[in-house]
Write an enzyme that holds these catalytic residues in place. Structure first.
Site, PDB file in Angstrom:
ATOM      1  N   ASN A 123     -65.486  40.752 -98.399  1.00  0.00           N
ATOM      2  CA  ASN A 123     -64.120  41.270 -98.224  1.00  0.00           C
ATOM      3  C   ASN A 123     -63.195  40.296 -97.498  1.00  0.00           C
ATOM      4  O   ASN A 123     -62.029  40.153 -97.861  1.00  0.00           O
ATOM      5  CB  ASN A 123     -64.149  42.625 -97.515  1.00  0.00           C
ATOM      6  N   GLY A 141     -71.708  43.525 -92.803  1.00  0.00           N
ATOM      7  CA  GLY A 141     -71.850  44.181 -94.098  1.00  0.00           C
ATOM      8  C   GLY A 141     -72.074  45.672 -93.933  1.00  0.00           C
ATOM      9  O   GLY A 141     -71.727  46.273 -92.919  1.00  0.00           O
ATOM     10  N   SER A 142     -72.697  46.258 -94.937  1.00  0.00           N
ATOM     11  CA  SER A 142     -72.881  47.707 -94.970  1.00  0.00           C
ATOM     12  C   SER A 142     -73.984  48.144 -94.021  1.00  0.00           C
ATOM     13  O   SER A 142     -74.859  47.353 -93.631  1.00  0.00           O
ATOM     14  CB  SER A 142     -73.226  48.155 -96.389  1.00  0.00           C
ATOM     15  N   THR A 165     -77.684  47.825 -95.620  1.00  0.00           N
ATOM     16  CA  THR A 165     -78.139  46.433 -95.652  1.00  0.00           C
ATOM     17  C   THR A 165     -78.350  45.904 -94.243  1.00  0.00           C
ATOM     18  O   THR A 165     -79.303  45.162 -93.975  1.00  0.00           O
ATOM     19  CB  THR A 165     -77.130  45.549 -96.400  1.00  0.00           C
ATOM     20  N   GLY A 166     -77.477  46.295 -93.314  1.00  0.00           N
ATOM     21  CA  GLY A 166     -77.617  45.856 -91.935  1.00  0.00           C
ATOM     22  C   GLY A 166     -78.905  46.342 -91.300  1.00  0.00           C
ATOM     23  O   GLY A 166     -79.554  45.603 -90.543  1.00  0.00           O
ATOM     24  N   GLU A 169     -72.727  43.569 -87.408  1.00  0.00           N
ATOM     25  CA  GLU A 169     -71.404  44.207 -87.428  1.00  0.00           C
ATOM     26  C   GLU A 169     -71.315  44.954 -88.739  1.00  0.00           C
ATOM     27  O   GLU A 169     -71.120  44.363 -89.802  1.00  0.00           O
ATOM     28  CB  GLU A 169     -70.304  43.150 -87.290  1.00  0.00           C
ATOM     29  N   CYS A 177     -63.936  46.629 -93.046  1.00  0.00           N
ATOM     30  CA  CYS A 177     -64.967  47.438 -92.395  1.00  0.00           C
ATOM     31  C   CYS A 177     -64.384  48.375 -91.348  1.00  0.00           C
ATOM     32  O   CYS A 177     -64.911  49.468 -91.119  1.00  0.00           O
ATOM     33  CB  CYS A 177     -66.031  46.543 -91.780  1.00  0.00           C
ATOM     34  N   GLU A 220     -68.447  40.808 -81.246  1.00  0.00           N
ATOM     35  CA  GLU A 220     -67.766  39.562 -81.547  1.00  0.00           C
ATOM     36  C   GLU A 220     -66.608  39.407 -80.549  1.00  0.00           C
ATOM     37  O   GLU A 220     -66.185  40.355 -79.903  1.00  0.00           O
ATOM     38  CB  GLU A 220     -67.172  39.615 -82.968  1.00  0.00           C
TER      39      GLU A 220
END
Length: 495
Positions: A170, A245-246, A249-250, A268, A302, A476
């Site tokens: 994205n 990411g999602s 998946t994370g 994240e 996100c 972050e």
């Protein structure tokens, strides 16, 4: 309406035989497998990249380990200056990078310029300032002295080593810069695996990093599918993974990292973010806020809001005014500077959003506006407004990651807080009101890593960012990133 002309250097870049960026230059793959990069505005193939395999991973890790030995011993001020030079080069090549990004992601050109390039340069300069400010502490132990001996202690912050940066599709430039800058300023080397849908801009930035003075091997880029990220995480030569990411998946990334010798992980992830409007917010302000919170870059952010809570007395006027605004949006080619709303980034995501439209109808949600794919080439869907029946409806529980604003009315502020917190994630939320005292009382009760008041989605490098609950681990920005990219070493001496 007409598209801007692509720069000659952009057209030349797209025609390249793209290699993997390892040890400071492009190298061919050990495999002949490739992936097509498709322009989501047209559905046409614009480039092909290598689908890296195990032998490529070995080469990249060896390069990064060699680069780490040199870079970790480089003076902090030198590291900071390289980031400053890279920021300058991003700005000097602004239009080229923005056009490449728009061609691969479908992001409208104004967003590519302002966020992917300008904001990336801004973040680089912020991180560069930390290079000379990473420090430990001096401590006085309380150990007893038996024969006049004394004790002193201090701590050191040392780079963790080789970082694996896994970047989503994205914001493929800006998020890559977050990871790259965090690693480089702390003395780490990094291997970045961009999304297979949007790998091109980062390959160009890798060239600019070398031009900025980054030694060979400190930054490596491996293109390819999910097996590349998995192979890098599980490799014994890597020390940390930073993934954006999602949530599903994370979680898989976190498990793989823990199983690979407790590899450090910063995650994240997404969420089902809420935007809440109190009764004192004027109608126009509410509509502008909803557009900002939920429809920037077609909702593919996100931190974007997907759940919208409006007082029951105002819900219908707000949705009607919003539908009117969305109907007037200039929807078109992302390379047309007048376009306000472009495609989603790839066909699979378009199909996923169509599935959510079908689910909303099956659950008898009311589609106020939109709810259809658009009959035109590329990956376009209509900006959509939906009124749900209950907080447990699918459109209020599952992340859509698209231009779908789902509404539910509330009756009082206690109910509102309960609705906002009724989610497994906790990345972000926003509260809209003119009553500052009320906002300050409600903010601590909202379970999210970032809470905005009278704004949404905008990030600043000085303000830490990350999620609660299933929306991630670590932060972050600010100085919070330093802990995740360094190891703390304690030194104690007797004299």
């Amino acid at each position: 309406m007409s598209d801007i002309a692509l720069l000659p250097q952009v057209e030349a870049f797209l025609r390249r035989d793209h290699g993997l960026f390892i040890d400071g230059h492009y190298v061919p793959s050990q495999s002949s497998q490739t992936l097509e990069v498709i322009n989501p505005a047209t559905g046409k193939v614009i480039a092909t990249v290598i689908d890296a395999q195990a032998a490529d991973i070995e080469l990249a890790v060896a390069s990064a380990r060699h680069g780490f030995k040199q870079w970790s011993q480089t003076a902090p001020a030198v590291r900071g200056n390289v980031l400053l030079k890279l920021a300058d080069l991003l700005e000097q090549n602004r239009e080229e990078l923005a056009q490449i990004e728009t061609c691969q992601s479908g992001k409208i050109i104004q967003i590519s310029r302002a966020f992917e390039v300008d904001q990336a340069a801004h973040f680089l300069r912020y991180y560069a300032g930390w290079a000379t400010k990473i420090s430990g502490q001096t401590l006085t132990p309380s150990l007893p002295s038996f024969a006049g001996e004394r004790y002193t202690a201090f701590t050191l912050r040392e780079p963790v080593g080789v970082v694996v940066g896994i970047v989503p599709w994205n914001f493929s430039t800006m998020i890559a810069i977050w990871k790259l800058a965090s690693a480089l300023v702390t003395g780490c080397s990094i291997i970045i695996k961009p999304s297979e849908f949007t790998p091109l801009t980062l390959l160009r930035i890798a060239e600019l990093a070398v031009q900025a003075g980054l030694p060979a091997g400190v930054l490596n880029v491996l293109t390819g599918g999910g097996q590349v990220g998995k192979g890098l995480i599980e490799h014994p030569g890597t020390d940390k993974v930073s993934f954006t990411g999602s949530v599903p998946t994370g979680i898989a990334v976190g498990r793989a990292a823990m199983g690979a010798g407790l590899t450090r992980a910063t995650l994240e992830l997404g969420g089902k973010n809420a935007a809440a409007f109190l009764r004192d917010v004027p109608l126009e302000t509410a509509v502008n806020g909803i557009i900002e919170a939920g429809f920037l870059h077609s909702g593919q952010i996100c931190a974007a809001a997907e759940r919208f809570f409006v007082h029951r007395s105002q819900i219908n006027p707000v949705m009607e005014a919003l539908a009117q605004r969305l109907s007037a949006l200039n929807i078109g080619s992302p390379l047309d500077e007048r376009t306000e709303f472009g495609p989603v980034t790839h066909r699979q995501h378009q199909a996923k959003l169509e599935g959510f439209f079908a689910t909303a109808r099956a659950e008898n949600n009311t589609i106020i506006y939109g709810g259809q794919p658009m009959d035109r080439p590329g990956c376009y869907v209509e900006p959509t407004v939906i009124l749900a029946n209950s907080i447990n409806d699918t459109l209020l529980t599952e992340e859509t990651f698209g231009p779908i604003a789902t509404f539910l009315p509330y009756d009082d502020e206690d109910e509102l807080l309960a609705l906002m917190n009724h989610t497994a994630g906790g990345l972000s939320a926003s509260l809209w009101t003119n009553d500052l005292g009320k906002a300050l009382r409600m903010v601590p009760a909202i379970n999210a890593g970032t809470v905005w008041v009278n704004m949404h989605t905008l990030l600043d490098p000085a303000v830490p960012f990350g999620g609660n609950k299933s929306s991630g681990i670590g932060r972050e920005f600010g100085n919070a990133f330093i802990e995740d990219y360094t190891e703390l070493k304690s030194v104690m001496m007797r004299y």
